[in-house]
Design an enzyme around this catalytic site. Structure first.
Site, PDB file in Angstrom:
ATOM      1  N   ASP A  72       0.842  -1.206   0.000  1.00 12.16           N
ATOM      2  CA  ASP A  72       0.000   0.000   0.000  1.00 12.16           C
ATOM      3  C   ASP A  72       0.875   1.253   0.000  1.00 12.16           C
ATOM      4  OD1 ASP A  72       0.879  -0.222   2.601  1.00 12.16           O
ATOM      5  OD2 ASP A  72      -1.105  -0.016   3.524  1.00 12.16           O
ATOM      6  N   SER A  73       2.209   1.054   0.006  1.00 16.84           N
ATOM      7  CA  SER A  73       3.137   2.168  -0.242  1.00 16.84           C
ATOM      8  C   SER A  73       2.916   2.742  -1.635  1.00 16.84           C
ATOM      9  CB  SER A  73       4.592   1.714  -0.075  1.00 16.84           C
ATOM     10  OG  SER A  73       4.837   0.541  -0.830  1.00 16.84           O
ATOM     11  N   ASP A 115      -1.028  -6.156  -0.228  1.00 14.09           N
ATOM     12  CA  ASP A 115      -1.346  -5.494   1.034  1.00 14.09           C
ATOM     13  C   ASP A 115      -2.838  -5.232   1.112  1.00 14.09           C
ATOM     14  OD1 ASP A 115       0.480  -4.868   3.027  1.00 14.09           O
ATOM     15  OD2 ASP A 115       1.292  -3.130   1.965  1.00 14.09           O
ATOM     16  N   LYS A 122      -1.376  -9.379   2.975  1.00 15.25           N
ATOM     17  CA  LYS A 122      -0.619  -8.938   4.163  1.00 15.25           C
ATOM     18  C   LYS A 122      -1.477  -7.951   4.966  1.00 15.25           C
ATOM     19  CE  LYS A 122       3.092  -5.994   3.973  1.00 15.25           C
ATOM     20  NZ  LYS A 122       2.604  -4.830   4.738  1.00 15.25           N
ATOM     21  N   GLU A 146       9.206  -4.380  10.540  1.00 13.28           N
ATOM     22  CA  GLU A 146       9.584  -3.054  10.034  1.00 13.28           C
ATOM     23  C   GLU A 146      10.112  -2.159  11.147  1.00 13.28           C
ATOM     24  OE1 GLU A 146       6.761  -1.185   7.419  1.00 13.28           O
ATOM     25  OE2 GLU A 146       7.914   0.685   7.351  1.00 13.28           O
TER      26      GLU A 146
HETATM   27  O1  KIV Z   1       3.556  -1.124   1.695  1.00  9.17           O
HETATM   28  C1  KIV Z   1       4.736  -1.501   1.729  1.00  9.17           C
HETATM   29  O2  KIV Z   1       5.541  -1.200   0.838  1.00  9.17           O
HETATM   30  C2  KIV Z   1       5.176  -2.324   2.850  1.00  9.17           C
HETATM   31  C3  KIV Z   1       6.637  -2.605   2.961  1.00  9.17           C
HETATM   32  C4  KIV Z   1       7.308  -1.412   3.511  1.00  9.17           C
HETATM   33  C5  KIV Z   1       6.922  -3.814   3.732  1.00  9.17           C
HETATM   34  O3  KIV Z   1       4.383  -2.729   3.657  1.00  9.17           O
END
Ligand code: KIV
Length: 274
Positions: free
Chosen positions: A46-47, A85, A115, A184
């Site tokens: 979700d980044s 995510d 996730k 993290e």
């Molecule tokens: O959303 C994301 O990119 C993440 C990573 C930082 C593990 O959860």
């Protein structure tokens, strides 16, 4: 041809001491490059809310956008294990909502796992998604979806009680049946202790060298954002400069009428006479 890696392959990697290389991706072009370069796991993070859409937090992204990005990544890959995510607000309201959205993710995209961020407080949700037959990757330590509750993107697990809680959460996620845990931004010693305690692989980001694998946000490790360089990000390339220089050269070529040149256009057909 060898098929996609599975949760079993990832757990076997930990057992045999083989480190797991993971990265995020959000689109078909980069996902194909990662897959062909031999990445083990791709997280459609979700980044995407930060690096693709330009938001400050991961909060604004929803299921529709995550499904769009995940479809592109799954379509472009053959070998990597792909995880999506679950975005903020897609699993916190009720167990039924969480299971419905996880099933929607799998049906719409073909992704192998989802996730979720959190430990004990979302145990019942993780359990329900696992009961639906969907593999779950846990995420402990700095939880970007809880950034305001945590008071910023700070190092987690610094006090004895926080460290104990994270260790307990990791044990719980393993017991529930998660196949792996992202750790993290926690101290390296704590990440080592968690890694040695659980039998499922730990994938670290800002968690030191002792985890079973590492993950970075693709755009960060490619050096696409010179304004975001936390200690735990190594830039393996400087794509910001490479892209910027290419765009500057292109602008000059267009403005000086050097592009397109002979051989870069179609000149085989005669022009119409009328
Ligand atoms: O959303 C994301 O990119 C993440 C990573 C930082 C593990 O959860």
């Amino acid at each position: 041809m060898q098929g996609r890696l599975t949760t079993h392959d990832l757990i076997k990697a930990k057992q045999s001491g083989k480190k797991i290389a993971a990265l995020t991706a959000y689109d078909a072009t980069f996902a194909r490059i990662l897959d062909e370069a031999g990445i083990d796991l791709i997280l459609v993070g979700d980044s995407a809310a930060n690096v693709i859409a330009g938001y400050e937090t991961t909060h604004p992204i929803g299921m529709r956008e995550m499904i769009y990005h995940t479809k592109a990544v799954v379509r472009a890959t053959r070998r990597a294990f792909v995880v999506m995510d679950m975005p903020f607000g897609s699993y916190q309201i009720s167990t039924a909502q969480a299971v419905r959205n996880a099933i929607r993710a799998v049906k719409a995209t073909g992704v192998q796992a989802v996730k979720l961020e959190g430990g004990q407080e979302i145990a019942h949700i993780i359990e329900a998604i696992l009961r639906a037959g969907i593999p779950v990757m846990g995420h402990l330590g700095l939880l970007p979806q809880s950034v305001h509750k945590l008071g910023g993107y700070r190092l987690q697990g610094k006090t004895q009680s926080e460290a104990q809680r994270l260790l307990n959460d990791a044990r719980l996620l393993e017991q529930l049946g998660c196949f792996a845990i992202v750790l993290e931004k926690i101290p390296a010693k704590l990440a080592k202790q968690i890694t040695e305690t659980v039998r499922i692989p730990t994938i670290g980001i800002g968690a030191g060298p002792h985890t079973d694998g590492q993950i970075l946000v693709l755009y960060d490790m490619l050096g696409l954002n010179p304004h975001f360089q936390p200690r735990f990000v190594r830039t393996f390339a400087n794509l910001y400069t490479i892209v910027s220089q290419a765009v500057q050269k292109y602008c000059t070529a267009v403005r000086q009428n050097q592009f397109p040149a002979h051989g870069e256009y179609y000149d085989t057909n005669p022009a119409p006479t009328t």
